[in-house]
Design a protein around this motif. Structure first.
Motif, mmCIF file in Angstrom:
data_model
loop_
_atom_site.group_PDB
_atom_site.id
_atom_site.type_symbol
_atom_site.label_atom_id
_atom_site.label_comp_id
_atom_site.label_asym_id
_atom_site.label_seq_id
_atom_site.Cartn_x
_atom_site.Cartn_y
_atom_site.Cartn_z
ATOM 1 N N GLU A 1 0.854 -1.189 0.000
ATOM 2 C CA GLU A 1 0.000 0.000 0.000
ATOM 3 C C GLU A 1 0.891 1.240 0.000
ATOM 4 O O GLU A 1 1.632 1.491 0.957
ATOM 5 C CB GLU A 1 -0.924 0.009 1.213
ATOM 6 C CG GLU A 1 -1.883 1.191 1.231
ATOM 7 C CD GLU A 1 -2.832 1.159 2.408
ATOM 8 O OE1 GLU A 1 -3.462 2.197 2.677
ATOM 9 O OE2 GLU A 1 -2.933 0.097 3.058
ATOM 10 N N ILE A 2 0.835 2.003 -1.080
ATOM 11 C CA ILE A 2 1.675 3.178 -1.253
ATOM 12 C C ILE A 2 0.852 4.438 -0.995
ATOM 13 O O ILE A 2 -0.247 4.585 -1.535
ATOM 14 C CB ILE A 2 2.289 3.226 -2.667
ATOM 15 C CG1 ILE A 2 3.076 1.947 -2.953
ATOM 16 C CG2 ILE A 2 3.183 4.453 -2.827
ATOM 17 C CD1 ILE A 2 4.280 1.746 -2.083
ATOM 18 N N VAL A 3 1.393 5.333 -0.178
ATOM 19 C CA VAL A 3 0.691 6.561 0.206
ATOM 20 C C VAL A 3 1.506 7.772 -0.220
ATOM 21 O O VAL A 3 2.732 7.799 -0.061
ATOM 22 C CB VAL A 3 0.470 6.600 1.733
ATOM 23 C CG1 VAL A 3 -0.211 7.906 2.155
ATOM 24 C CG2 VAL A 3 -0.349 5.400 2.184
ATOM 25 N N ASN A 4 0.825 8.776 -0.788
ATOM 26 C CA ASN A 4 1.482 10.026 -1.143
ATOM 27 C C ASN A 4 1.885 10.766 0.125
ATOM 28 O O ASN A 4 1.067 11.004 1.008
ATOM 29 C CB ASN A 4 0.544 10.902 -1.985
ATOM 30 C CG ASN A 4 1.242 12.123 -2.543
ATOM 31 O OD1 ASN A 4 1.679 12.998 -1.800
ATOM 32 N ND2 ASN A 4 1.354 12.180 -3.860
ATOM 33 N N GLU A 5 3.152 11.119 0.203
ATOM 34 C CA GLU A 5 3.690 11.705 1.427
ATOM 35 C C GLU A 5 3.051 13.052 1.745
ATOM 36 O O GLU A 5 2.899 13.407 2.914
ATOM 37 C CB GLU A 5 5.204 11.860 1.297
ATOM 38 C CG GLU A 5 5.921 12.092 2.599
ATOM 39 C CD GLU A 5 7.425 11.977 2.428
ATOM 40 O OE1 GLU A 5 8.110 11.761 3.440
ATOM 41 O OE2 GLU A 5 7.914 12.089 1.284
ATOM 42 N N GLU A 6 2.654 13.808 0.735
ATOM 43 C CA GLU A 6 2.100 15.143 0.955
ATOM 44 C C GLU A 6 0.589 15.121 1.116
ATOM 45 O O GLU A 6 0.045 15.696 2.060
ATOM 46 C CB GLU A 6 2.493 16.062 -0.203
ATOM 47 C CG GLU A 6 3.995 16.327 -0.287
ATOM 48 C CD GLU A 6 4.325 17.292 -1.405
ATOM 49 O OE1 GLU A 6 3.388 17.714 -2.136
ATOM 50 O OE2 GLU A 6 5.520 17.627 -1.576
ATOM 51 N N THR A 7 -0.108 14.447 0.208
ATOM 52 C CA THR A 7 -1.573 14.475 0.232
ATOM 53 C C THR A 7 -2.158 13.445 1.187
ATOM 54 O O THR A 7 -3.338 13.519 1.532
ATOM 55 C CB THR A 7 -2.128 14.218 -1.171
ATOM 56 O OG1 THR A 7 -1.789 12.881 -1.577
ATOM 57 C CG2 THR A 7 -1.543 15.208 -2.173
ATOM 58 N N ARG A 8 -1.348 12.456 1.598
ATOM 59 C CA ARG A 8 -1.788 11.361 2.449
ATOM 60 C C ARG A 8 -2.801 10.459 1.755
ATOM 61 O O ARG A 8 -3.453 9.640 2.388
ATOM 62 C CB ARG A 8 -2.406 11.867 3.778
ATOM 63 C CG ARG A 8 -1.646 12.982 4.451
ATOM 64 C CD ARG A 8 -0.212 12.604 4.731
ATOM 65 N NE ARG A 8 -0.111 11.314 5.420
ATOM 66 C CZ ARG A 8 0.962 10.517 5.348
ATOM 67 N NH1 ARG A 8 1.995 10.847 4.593
ATOM 68 N NH2 ARG A 8 0.984 9.381 6.000
#
Length: 281
Positions: free
Chosen positions: A184-191
């Motif tokens: 599961e990959i999450v965008n560091e800025e937008t979450r």
């Protein structure tokens, strides 16, 4: 080349002595002839044959097909069947054991020799392939990068120890699971949850290197900055057969990983130290 060892398994339906001497005259080592399936299993453990020639109509508690299945299961010995007739029902049963040959009498010495040589060549080829698989598995287990192999259906086929540590999934639990549950990959800025790189590779059939700024959400709630590369695996005809994803943690520090709440607290501590003030809690 080393002399091939052949285990002959046959009862009264095969003229054993003539058959044994014929094989030896072709240059094969025939250390023993087993008259039953039970004897064949005992002898196989001692002589470790390269191939078993089995009378498919073997009598006794185990017939020829069951004997062949047990020889392959216990010792990895491939069978070549010798049959008095070629009825479809017997052939269908024998096919399940993945024989390396099936000869129907009458046959001559040349037919037998060609069948044996083809079977031995196939065995050598498969042995080299299995050796390569073992080398590859050892390499993947030794690498510091996290490696996960995925089927075209998106199911996990392989997970290296480094991948277990990074994702928080044990290999036994991950095998057969959908990759979207593991990776599961999450965008560091937008979450927000990002597109799964393996899913994209399987959909497009092209290698993918996602841009930076992404984190892996591990099973135990950690969010770990990672570099990721996903590549397709194709067969000799170019057909997509699997995908491979390689993950590397981008944290330079050797400090323990923090969950999201712990990371925010650490950030507050760092900011407070830089400002010369005590951190708030």
């Amino acid at each position: 080349m080393t002399q091939a060892t052949i285990l002959v398994v046959g009862g009264e339906s095969i003229i054993v002595q003539d058959f044994e001497s014929g094989l030896e005259s072709m240059g094969y080592d025939v250390p023993v002839v087993a008259a039953s399936g039970e004897e064949a299993l005992r002898q196989a453990g001692e002589v470790r044959p390269d191939l078993a020639l089995i009378d498919i109509n073997l009598t006794g508690e185990m017939d020829g097909i069951e004997t062949a299945a047990r020889l392959r299961e216990l010792f990895g010995v491939p069978p070549v069947y010798l049959a008095a007739h070629g009825d479809q029902e017997t052939f269908d049963r024998a096919r399940i054991t993945e024989p390396f040959g099936y000869i129907v009498r009458p046959f001559d010495a040349r037919d037998l020799y060609i069948t044996i040589e083809m079977a031995l060549y196939r065995r050598r080829t498969e042995s080299r392939f299995k050796q390569s698989e073992r080398w590859l598995a050892a390499l993947l287990h030794a690498t510091a990068d996290a490696v996960i192999a995925v089927s075209t259906a998106g199911l996990v086929l392989f997970m290296s120890p480094a991948a277990e540590e990074l994702t928080g999934w044990r290999r036994e639990a991950a095998l057969g699971e959908d990759i979207t549950a593991i990776l599961e990959i999450v965008n560091e800025e937008t979450r927000e949850r990002a597109a799964n790189p393996v899913t994209e590779v399987l959909r497009k059939g092209e290698a993918l290197v996602p841009p930076g700024g992404f984190q892996l959400a591990s099973r135990d709630g950690q969010e770990i900055p990672v570099d990721c590369r996903a590549v397709p695996i194709r067969d000799d005809r170019g057909a997509l057969t699997a995908a491979l994803v390689v993950l590397r943690e981008t944290l330079q520090s050797e400090a323990p990983r923090l969950d999201n709440q712990g990371r925010k607290q650490a950030e507050r501590v760092l900011v407070a130290r830089q400002a010369g003030a005590a951190p708030s809690r």
